[in-house]
Design a protein around this motif. Sequence first.
Motif, mmCIF file in Angstrom:
data_model
loop_
_atom_site.group_PDB
_atom_site.id
_atom_site.type_symbol
_atom_site.label_atom_id
_atom_site.label_comp_id
_atom_site.label_asym_id
_atom_site.label_seq_id
_atom_site.Cartn_x
_atom_site.Cartn_y
_atom_site.Cartn_z
ATOM 1 N N GLU A 107 -3.653 23.951 10.625
ATOM 2 C CA GLU A 107 -4.595 23.151 9.692
ATOM 3 C C GLU A 107 -5.913 23.926 9.641
ATOM 4 O O GLU A 107 -6.609 24.304 10.469
ATOM 5 N N GLY A 110 -8.478 21.496 5.333
ATOM 6 C CA GLY A 110 -7.766 20.583 4.547
ATOM 7 C C GLY A 110 -6.594 20.897 4.176
ATOM 8 O O GLY A 110 -5.848 20.255 3.479
ATOM 9 N N ALA A 111 -6.196 22.358 4.329
ATOM 10 C CA ALA A 111 -4.835 22.857 3.985
ATOM 11 C C ALA A 111 -4.011 23.071 5.252
ATOM 12 O O ALA A 111 -4.588 23.286 6.007
ATOM 13 N N GLU A 112 -2.839 22.963 5.016
ATOM 14 C CA GLU A 112 -1.692 23.075 6.248
ATOM 15 C C GLU A 112 -0.884 23.952 5.790
ATOM 16 O O GLU A 112 -0.420 24.406 4.649
ATOM 17 N N GLY A 113 -0.435 24.573 6.997
ATOM 18 C CA GLY A 113 0.733 25.559 6.680
ATOM 19 C C GLY A 113 1.542 26.064 8.048
ATOM 20 O O GLY A 113 1.088 25.589 9.056
ATOM 21 N N GLY A 129 2.857 27.303 2.945
ATOM 22 C CA GLY A 129 1.769 26.529 2.728
ATOM 23 C C GLY A 129 2.593 24.835 2.542
ATOM 24 O O GLY A 129 3.561 24.769 2.093
ATOM 25 N N ILE A 130 1.879 23.928 3.180
ATOM 26 C CA ILE A 130 2.113 22.520 3.167
ATOM 27 C C ILE A 130 1.215 21.915 2.323
ATOM 28 O O ILE A 130 -0.106 21.806 2.596
ATOM 29 N N THR A 131 1.461 21.204 1.429
ATOM 30 C CA THR A 131 0.455 20.336 0.489
ATOM 31 C C THR A 131 1.236 18.915 0.536
ATOM 32 O O THR A 131 2.157 18.525 0.410
ATOM 33 N N ARG A 132 0.323 18.092 0.746
ATOM 34 C CA ARG A 132 0.520 16.423 0.785
ATOM 35 C C ARG A 132 0.349 15.791 -0.247
ATOM 36 O O ARG A 132 -0.824 16.167 -0.971
ATOM 37 N N ALA A 133 1.290 14.900 -0.789
ATOM 38 C CA ALA A 133 0.705 14.244 -1.855
ATOM 39 C C ALA A 133 0.124 13.167 -1.683
ATOM 40 O O ALA A 133 -0.437 12.414 -0.524
#
Length: 136
Positions: A107, A110-113, A129-133
């Motif tokens: 992390e 604020g961005a995850e991957g 990359g992981i984006t959260r709703a």
Amino acid sequence: MCELDEERLMQGTQTVDARPAADATGQTAAEARLQRNLKIVVVALGVLIFAGLATAVGRIIYLASAKPAQPASSSMTLAPAAGLQLPAGAQVKSISLSGDRLAVHYEASGAEGVAVIDLATGQPVASVGITRAAPN
């Protein structure tokens, strides 16, 4: 006349053998059949025991000679300088190893991957990359 009475008395007291007739070995037909059936059962069970034993030994040999599905981790050679470039300020959340692949969940601001590295070559395989709703 006394002799005649004695003969009649002897004939009257003779007992008749009610058992079935036996063969030369002293067995009746039913006893011989029962003995034959028992011999067949004993031989069949012996064959089943040996067949089961042979199957178990064959299975053990088969499993011992089969190659393992995944190579042992001790035989794997690592790349001498395996490194991973993460974004500045990234924090590693978890690491997972599967075979010769290493997945790093991170992390950063604020961005995850998730970054995946091939340990044999030391090269990155993928970066996801992981984006959260937004919560509703």
